[in-house]
Design a protein around this motif. Structure first.
Motif, PDB file in Angstrom:
ATOM      1  N   VAL A   1       0.830  -1.200   0.000  1.00 16.84           N
ATOM      2  CA  VAL A   1       0.000   0.000   0.000  1.00 16.84           C
ATOM      3  C   VAL A   1       0.868   1.255   0.000  1.00 16.84           C
ATOM      4  N   VAL A   2       1.893   1.238   0.842  1.00 22.74           N
ATOM      5  CA  VAL A   2       2.772   2.405   0.930  1.00 22.74           C
ATOM      6  C   VAL A   2       3.475   2.664  -0.398  1.00 22.74           C
ATOM      7  N   VAL A   3       3.947   1.601  -1.050  1.00 24.84           N
ATOM      8  CA  VAL A   3       4.654   1.768  -2.323  1.00 24.84           C
ATOM      9  C   VAL A   3       3.684   2.192  -3.423  1.00 24.84           C
ATOM     10  N   ILE A   4       2.476   1.590  -3.425  1.00 24.01           N
ATOM     11  CA  ILE A   4       1.476   1.977  -4.440  1.00 24.01           C
ATOM     12  C   ILE A   4       1.126   3.451  -4.290  1.00 24.01           C
ATOM     13  N   LYS A   5       1.003   3.898  -3.045  1.00 24.59           N
ATOM     14  CA  LYS A   5       0.690   5.315  -2.800  1.00 24.59           C
ATOM     15  C   LYS A   5       1.732   6.221  -3.463  1.00 24.59           C
ATOM     16  N   LYS A   6       3.009   5.832  -3.341  1.00 24.93           N
ATOM     17  CA  LYS A   6       4.074   6.651  -3.935  1.00 24.93           C
ATOM     18  C   LYS A   6       4.031   6.589  -5.458  1.00 24.93           C
ATOM     19  N   LEU A   7       3.703   5.403  -5.998  1.00 23.36           N
ATOM     20  CA  LEU A   7       3.660   5.264  -7.463  1.00 23.36           C
ATOM     21  C   LEU A   7       2.476   6.017  -8.053  1.00 23.36           C
ATOM     22  N   LEU A   8       1.344   5.998  -7.342  1.00 24.55           N
ATOM     23  CA  LEU A   8       0.153   6.666  -7.874  1.00 24.55           C
ATOM     24  C   LEU A   8       0.335   8.174  -7.947  1.00 24.55           C
ATOM     25  N   GLN A   9       1.211   8.699  -7.123  1.00 25.07           N
ATOM     26  CA  GLN A   9       1.453  10.140  -7.161  1.00 25.07           C
ATOM     27  C   GLN A   9       2.095  10.577  -8.464  1.00 25.07           C
ATOM     28  N   THR A  10       2.757   9.634  -9.142  1.00 30.52           N
ATOM     29  CA  THR A  10       3.413   9.995 -10.402  1.00 30.52           C
ATOM     30  C   THR A  10       2.404  10.205 -11.527  1.00 30.52           C
ATOM     31  N   GLN A  11       1.309   9.400 -11.553  1.00 25.01           N
ATOM     32  CA  GLN A  11       0.291   9.552 -12.598  1.00 25.01           C
ATOM     33  C   GLN A  11      -1.080   9.114 -12.054  1.00 25.01           C
ATOM     34  N   PRO A  12      -1.683   9.942 -11.198  1.00 21.67           N
ATOM     35  CA  PRO A  12      -2.948   9.547 -10.552  1.00 21.67           C
ATOM     36  C   PRO A  12      -4.142   9.500 -11.493  1.00 21.67           C
ATOM     37  N   ALA A  13      -4.091  10.222 -12.582  1.00 15.02           N
ATOM     38  CA  ALA A  13      -5.255  10.306 -13.471  1.00 15.02           C
ATOM     39  C   ALA A  13      -5.630   8.956 -14.059  1.00 15.02           C
ATOM     40  N   HIS A  14      -4.662   8.054 -14.209  1.00 17.04           N
ATOM     41  CA  HIS A  14      -4.929   6.785 -14.891  1.00 17.04           C
ATOM     42  C   HIS A  14      -5.277   5.660 -13.927  1.00 17.04           C
ATOM     43  N   HIS A  15      -5.325   5.932 -12.630  1.00 17.21           N
ATOM     44  CA  HIS A  15      -5.424   4.821 -11.690  1.00 17.21           C
ATOM     45  C   HIS A  15      -6.542   5.016 -10.672  1.00 17.21           C
ATOM     46  N   GLY A  16      -7.670   5.523 -11.127  1.00 11.96           N
ATOM     47  CA  GLY A  16      -8.818   5.679 -10.240  1.00 11.96           C
ATOM     48  C   GLY A  16      -9.324   4.352  -9.720  1.00 11.96           C
ATOM     49  N   GLU A  17      -9.285   3.311 -10.549  1.00 12.11           N
ATOM     50  CA  GLU A  17      -9.771   1.994 -10.135  1.00 12.11           C
ATOM     51  C   GLU A  17      -8.932   1.421  -9.000  1.00 12.11           C
ATOM     52  N   ILE A  18      -7.639   1.676  -9.045  1.00 14.22           N
ATOM     53  CA  ILE A  18      -6.758   1.155  -7.984  1.00 14.22           C
ATOM     54  C   ILE A  18      -7.094   1.825  -6.662  1.00 14.22           C
ATOM     55  N   ILE A  19      -7.395   3.128  -6.713  1.00 12.34           N
ATOM     56  CA  ILE A  19      -7.751   3.840  -5.475  1.00 12.34           C
ATOM     57  C   ILE A  19      -9.038   3.260  -4.893  1.00 12.34           C
ATOM     58  N   LYS A  20     -10.018   2.957  -5.760  1.00 15.68           N
ATOM     59  CA  LYS A  20     -11.269   2.340  -5.280  1.00 15.68           C
ATOM     60  C   LYS A  20     -10.998   0.977  -4.653  1.00 15.68           C
ATOM     61  N   HIS A  21     -10.133   0.217  -5.312  1.00 16.50           N
ATOM     62  CA  HIS A  21      -9.805  -1.115  -4.805  1.00 16.50           C
ATOM     63  C   HIS A  21      -9.146  -1.029  -3.426  1.00 16.50           C
ATOM     64  N   MET A  22      -8.287  -0.059  -3.248  1.00 13.14           N
ATOM     65  CA  MET A  22      -7.607   0.105  -1.963  1.00 13.14           C
ATOM     66  C   MET A  22      -8.576   0.572  -0.886  1.00 13.14           C
ATOM     67  N   ALA A  23      -9.580   1.383  -1.264  1.00 11.27           N
ATOM     68  CA  ALA A  23     -10.580   1.833  -0.292  1.00 11.27           C
ATOM     69  C   ALA A  23     -11.387   0.656   0.245  1.00 11.27           C
ATOM     70  N   LYS A  24     -11.656  -0.321  -0.607  1.00 13.72           N
ATOM     71  CA  LYS A  24     -12.401  -1.507  -0.167  1.00 13.72           C
ATOM     72  C   LYS A  24     -11.586  -2.352   0.820  1.00 13.72           C
ATOM     73  N   LEU A  25     -10.268  -2.283   0.707  1.00 15.04           N
ATOM     74  CA  LEU A  25      -9.414  -3.080   1.588  1.00 15.04           C
ATOM     75  C   LEU A  25      -9.254  -2.464   2.972  1.00 15.04           C
ATOM     76  N   LEU A  26      -9.750  -1.255   3.141  1.00 17.62           N
ATOM     77  CA  LEU A  26      -9.514  -0.537   4.393  1.00 17.62           C
ATOM     78  C   LEU A  26     -10.074  -1.286   5.604  1.00 17.62           C
ATOM     79  N   ASP A  27     -11.190  -2.012   5.388  1.00 21.78           N
ATOM     80  CA  ASP A  27     -11.806  -2.737   6.504  1.00 21.78           C
ATOM     81  C   ASP A  27     -10.930  -3.879   6.989  1.00 21.78           C
ATOM     82  N   ASN A  28     -10.113  -4.442   6.079  1.00 23.04           N
ATOM     83  CA  ASN A  28      -9.334  -5.642   6.428  1.00 23.04           C
ATOM     84  C   ASN A  28      -7.908  -5.312   6.892  1.00 23.04           C
TER      85      ASN A  28
END
Length: 1102
Positions: free
Chosen positions: A464-491
């Motif tokens: 999660v920490v590494v993905i967060k850093k990678l998404l900062q480079t090009q966030p416009a193309h990775h909205g689905e990944i952000i949604k997927h990570m939000a679903k994992l928050l409960d676990n």
């Protein structure tokens, strides 16, 4: 006793470990270990005290051995100090040595009692035994009481002039102890250091340099005169001393030489002056040459003398040489340390850790150094975590487009490791690879998203920490990944991972407008149970949603702010008050409230995923500071390269006396003719025979230049011969340039050029003005006189070689006008390969190259002349057969003399030079137990009955290699020992040069096509494109004969294999754009392909 003292002083180590081991073997445990835990040693110590007070030396000696054994095992023997110190004046040397070992250990603790024995130590400083003198000095310097500083100073001064190098070594050790006790003695200690630096003993060198580093590391002026000596002694110094000297010389070189890194190419120190060139043009050329870089000979001396130490068995020495090459060598040469460093990875884990740390720093700046050894850094399951992490760091540094797919497959395996810390580090490495190599960013990101479903929380959290850093480079193309990570928050329960997800959702809340409010609602419920790190991100998320979507989240944000207002952590309370004042407008709101949205939702730069070793390169490699990444006490920084090199003459040392001394030892002084007379004769000779012999002088000067370079590299002593070599080079160049112009009008055949080259080489050997070369030639003359008396055709009355050489110099015109085959043959023997056994001169009728050319000119179609000729060039390169350390003082080197018909038609002649480096005679040197492959034969040399100390003798050996490069193994034996040695020939030495016409060459080449032809296209170096240079380089690399050619761009060479007499035809055809076609035709296809591989770098390298 003297024998023990000698071996001890040679090793240069401390006496305590050896004596402790000896004492430990004599100590027998009288009480079981388990019982020993509960009993006291009082009774045993009382027994030892009684033995020490005994009148028998045997009892005292036994007691001292047991006491030293106790010290070696780590037991406390300090209560025995009064009883031991009474025996300090014992007349028994064995007891005295052990008492000194004990006192060195406890003198600092029991200073008052030790002071009572000062007078005894002072008397011991005059003892005839070197071990007693050295031990007394060590004990004296271990008593750290300021009142005895003058006594210590006096003792050190006297010991620095001692005849024994072991005592002088201990004096250097005592300097450091005295300096730490009383720094005010610095000036007097510097005088002693300066004196010891002039010492020529390898035993002293390392210790005095260590004292120099401790006392006065800034006094570079003390090193100037000793620089070359230290470089030359380095190979023979003990390993501990080698490390110290190399580090000191690294610092020294950075202050005295200019940087070799800014240079595109290294040029020679002289320039050619063309015959028709004007003075102005020459001045312009000189200015250009001055502007380019030329490595200082002393700089090159240091690099050359440290290179063999890369093969040291000591890891610290290899590491020291590696850092020296990293900080001082041209970037093109630094890569040679890679293999040695990779070899150290087979050592224990502590060594691996240090080496890998240094490789990690190197691999950031110069990836190409370690890319060939990529697999050596793959992680093993048995590696400890610290080693795994470092290897992973290096693999990440070496990642590029070519190997990233392999590395990612390797990383996938590492992620599954049971070592969770290593698995987390692997995920960070994947993130770095994704950032550095854009082609695999998406692949890495998808792989990390897959890891989010891993059962291991640590793996998920790091992903999660590494993905967060990678998404900062090009966030416009990775909205689905952000949604997927939000679903994992409960676990996900790891605080860092939860905080990273919340930051991502808050930062890009506008891209997930429906999910973000719901995430805030869920986290608001669990706010009081969250970690502080997560609470801060919940507050940030609420503030960002309040500013972007206040309708849905206004009340929810206020609720969260109210929870934070009464939190136990003051960090949370402070953040809550700050956010409330900033985003919720009220009467008290300041001017910043207007810019709240800009503050919270500002565009944030993407994080840089960098290597943690990136900032360490300003520390010197291999130091403690580099390992800790912070400056340690005593660290000496490397200075920057000077823009202009300081005066190199400060390193010059007068060696006149030593040269005379060597001449007297080695034999009769060489008779020298006045230089002016010699050159005037040679100039008259050139004027008389300018039309007929211009090509000859050209080839001679070319070979003269090449061999001068080789001799300076092999015979240079401390680099002091550089100026004289430079002068002789410039003279040969001027002659060469004149000869080049004159040769355009001459119509002599090229085969004559090749034949005359040997005379140019011999002429060079006799005229070299280098002081080192003179001493070497005088040594050679003493050993050669014996061989010349055996061969009547060399000299009429068996005179020394120097006399014969002077006669040949007086009548060079006659020699050139009557080129006799035997003369050339004996010239080569005389100059390069002195032989002690009688040599039979071949009587077979052989056509000289000039006669072949004449026959070719007759245009007789029926005449085919293909016959073995004399060698054109004899290689001066020697190979080590037996190192003096392996041979217990017996050293042996060999080279291939290219002589024909000495031992038979099928045997290759090898000249072996045997040297006695010991101080006693070596008897009955002979060959024994030949281990040769099937079909291979060997003709031994006659046994050498006796070889005097420092004596050297050259013998001939014949080996039939059966046209293969297989190793000929055998034993070189003396009266007492046998040593396994081996000789492996280069493929170029398995040939005999032949003469033939161009027509015959083409005819034979036409018959050797198809499978019998091997060819390659090579990029030829610009300086290798002239005919003479091509001939010179190829003939030096392989024993080839030169074939006349009617085309300027085609060069032909011919030879026969020694064993089977199969033809070997070599053609070099120059093409456009600095390329050349190299073709080899032969029935021996294996030898042909190997020869092609060896000749390619000869022409492609400058």
């Amino acid at each position: 006793m003297s024998g023990n003292g000698l071996s001890y002083s040679e090793q240069g180590g401390e006496a305590a470990p050896e004596l402790a081991q000896e004492a430990a073997t004599t100590t027998t445990p009288s009480i079981p270990a388990a019982f020993g835990l509960f009993c006291s040693d009082t009774k045993k110590n009382e027994d030892l005290k009684q033995m020490l007070e005994s009148s028998k030396d045997s009892a005292k000696l036994d007691a001292m051995k047991r006491i030293v054994g106790m010290i070696a095992k780590g037991k406390n023997a300090s209560e025995l100090f009064p009883a031991v110190v009474k025996n300090v004046a014992s007349k028994n040397i064995e007891i005295k040595k052990l008492v000194y070992v004990y006192l060195m250990r406890y003198a600092e603790e029991q200073q008052d009692l030790a002071l009572l024995s000062i007078s005894t130590f002072q008397r011991a400083l005059k003892d005839p035994n070197q071990l007693i003198r050295a031990s007394a000095l060590r004990v004296l310097s271990s008593i750290r009481v300021p009142i005895i500083v003058p006594i210590m100073m006096l003792a050190i001064k006297e010991a620095s002039s001692d005849l024994s190098p072991y005592v002088r070594k201990n004096a250097a050790h005592a300097i450091q102890k005295l300096y730490s006790l009383d720094p005010e003695q610095k000036e007097m200690l510097i005088e002693v250091i300066e004196k010891l630096l002039r010492d020529r003993s390898t035993l002293v060198a390392g210790s005095v340099v260590m004292a120099f580093e401790e006392v006065c590391p800034d006094r570079i002026d003390l090193i100037h005169k000793n620089y070359r000596k230290l470089c030359n002694l380095l190979i023979d110094v003990e390993e501990w001393g080698q490390v110290v000297i190399i580090h000191m010389l690294t610092r020294y070189a950075r202050t005295q030489f200019v940087s070799p890194w800014k240079v595109v190419e290294v040029v020679e120190e002289y320039s050619e002056n063309n015959f028709y060139e004007s003075d102005e043009e020459q001045k312009e050329k000189d200015q250009k040459v001055k502007g380019t870089y030329s490595m200082d000979p002393d700089h090159r001396l240091l690099l050359r003398n440290t290179k063999p130490l890369l093969q040291s068995r000591n890891a610290a020495v290899v590491m020291a040489v590696s850092q020296l090459y990293w900080h001082l060598a041209p970037k093109s040469e630094a890569s040679i340390v890679s293999k040695s460093l990779v070899r150290l990875l087979r050592s224990n884990r502590e060594v691996q850790y240090i080496v890998l740390q240094n490789i990690a720093t190197m691999s950031i700046q110069r990836k190409d150094m370690f890319e060939p050894y990529l697999k050596s850094f793959y992680v093993r399951s048995t590696d400890p975590t610290m080693i795994k992490t470092l290897k992973l760091e290096i693999l990440t540094n070496l990642a590029n487009e070519a190997n990233i797919s392999t590395l990612l497959r390797e990383f996938q395996t590492y992620v599954k490791s049971q070592d969770k810390q290593f698995a987390a580090a692997t995920i960070q490495a994947i993130g770095r690879c994704a950032t550095n190599i854009t082609e695999v960013t998406d692949t890495c990101l998808n792989g990390l998203v897959c890891l989010l479903s891993n059962r291991d929380e640590i793996v998920v959290a790091e992903s999660v920490v590494v993905i967060k850093k990678l998404l900062q480079t090009q966030p416009a193309h990775h909205g689905e990944i952000i949604k997927h990570m939000a679903k994992l928050l409960d676990n996900i329960t790891v605080p860092v991972a939860r905080a990273s997800i919340l930051w991502l959702i808050g930062e890009y809340c506008e891209r997930v407008p429906k999910i973000a409010p719901d995430v805030l609602r869920k986290t608001a419920k669990s706010f009081t149970d969250e970690d502080d790190l997560v609470k801060l991100q919940i507050l940030n998320l609420g503030a960002k949603l309040y500013l972007t979507n206040s309708k849905q989240t206004k009340l929810l944000t206020q609720y969260v702010l109210n929870l934070g207002k009464y939190d136990q952590s003051y960090d949370i309370r402070d953040r809550t008050r700050f956010i409330r004042q900033l985003i919720v407008p009220n009467e008290k709101s300041g001017a910043l409230s207007k810019y709240a949205k800009k503050i919270f939702l500002a565009q944030k730069p993407a994080p840089l995923l960098e290597s943690p070793f990136k900032g360490r390169d300003h520390f010197q490699l291999g130091t403690l500071s580099h390992t800790l990444n912070s400056q340690a006490t005593g660290y000496l920084e490397l200075s920057d390269w000077p823009e202009v090199a300081p005066d190199p003459s400060v390193r010059n040392v007068e060696i006149v006396e030593s040269a005379k001394e060597w001449t007297g030892i080695l034999g009769k002084p060489k008779k020298e003719k006045p230089t002016e007379k010699f050159y005037s004769e040679s100039e008259e000779e050139e004027d008389e025979s300018a039309g007929t012999n211009s090509s000859e002088s050209e080839s001679g000067s070319e070979s003269e230049k090449e061999d001068d370079k080789e001799e300076s590299s092999s015979n240079e002593s401390g680099g002091s011969s550089s100026p004289s070599e430079e002068s002789s080079d410039s003279e040969s160049v001027s002659k060469e340039s004149m000869a080049k112009k004159a040769s355009r009008a001459a119509n002599e055949s090229d085969s004559e050029d090749a034949e005359k080259k040997a005379k140019g080489i011999s002429k060079k050997l006799s005229t070299s003005s280098s002081s080192v070369t003179e001493s070497a030639s005088s040594e050679e003359s003493s050993s050669d006189s014996k061989s010349e008396s055996d061969s009547k055709s060399v000299s009429e009355s068996g005179k020394s070689r120097s006399t014969t050489a002077s006669k040949k110099e007086e009548k060079p015109v006659q020699d050139r006008k009557t080129p006799n085959k035997q003369d050339v043959f004996l010239l080569d023997l005389d100059d390069f390969c002195p032989v002690t056994t009688p040599v039979a001169v071949p009587t077979a009728a052989v056509l000289s190259p000039s006669l072949t050319a004449d026959l070719e000119g007759l245009h007789l179609p029926s005449l085919s002349v293909i016959d073995v000729t004399t060698q054109v060039s004899v290689p001066t390169k020697t190979h080590e057969l037996l190192h003096r350390m392996s041979g217990k003082g017996l050293a042996a080197h060999y080279h291939f003399s290219r002589q024909t018909g000495i031992f038979g038609d099928r045997m290759v002649s090898v000249q072996v030079t045997v040297t006695n480096t010991t101080d006693h005679k070596i008897e009955n040197i002979h060959i024994k137990e030949k281990k040769l492959p099937p079909g291979m034969m060997m003709h031994e040399f006659s046994p050498i009955e006796c070889l005097e100390p420092a004596g050297s003798i050259t013998v001939s050996v014949g080996i039939d290699f059966c046209d293969s490069t297989q190793i000929a193994s055998f034993q070189l034996c003396t009266k007492d020992d046998c040593f396994d040695v081996s000789i492996q020939p280069p493929v170029g030495e398995l040939l005999l040069p032949v003469t033939m016409s161009e027509k015959d060459f083409k005819k034979e080449q036409g018959m050797l096509t198809g499978m019998n032809e091997t060819s390659a296209t090579i990029a030829i170096a610009p300086q290798n494109s002239t005919r003479l240079v091509i001939i010179e380089k190829l003939v030096k690399a392989a024993n080839l004969g030169v074939v006349p050619s009617g085309q300027d761009n085609i060069h032909r060479f011919a030879a026969k294999t020694v064993h089977s007499k199969s033809l070997m035809l070599v053609t070099v055809e120059l093409k456009e754009s600095s390329t050349a076609q190299l073709v080899i035709n032969t029935e021996k296809t294996v030898i042909g392909s190997v020869l092609l591989r060896e000749l390619k770098p000869v022409l492609s390298q400058g």
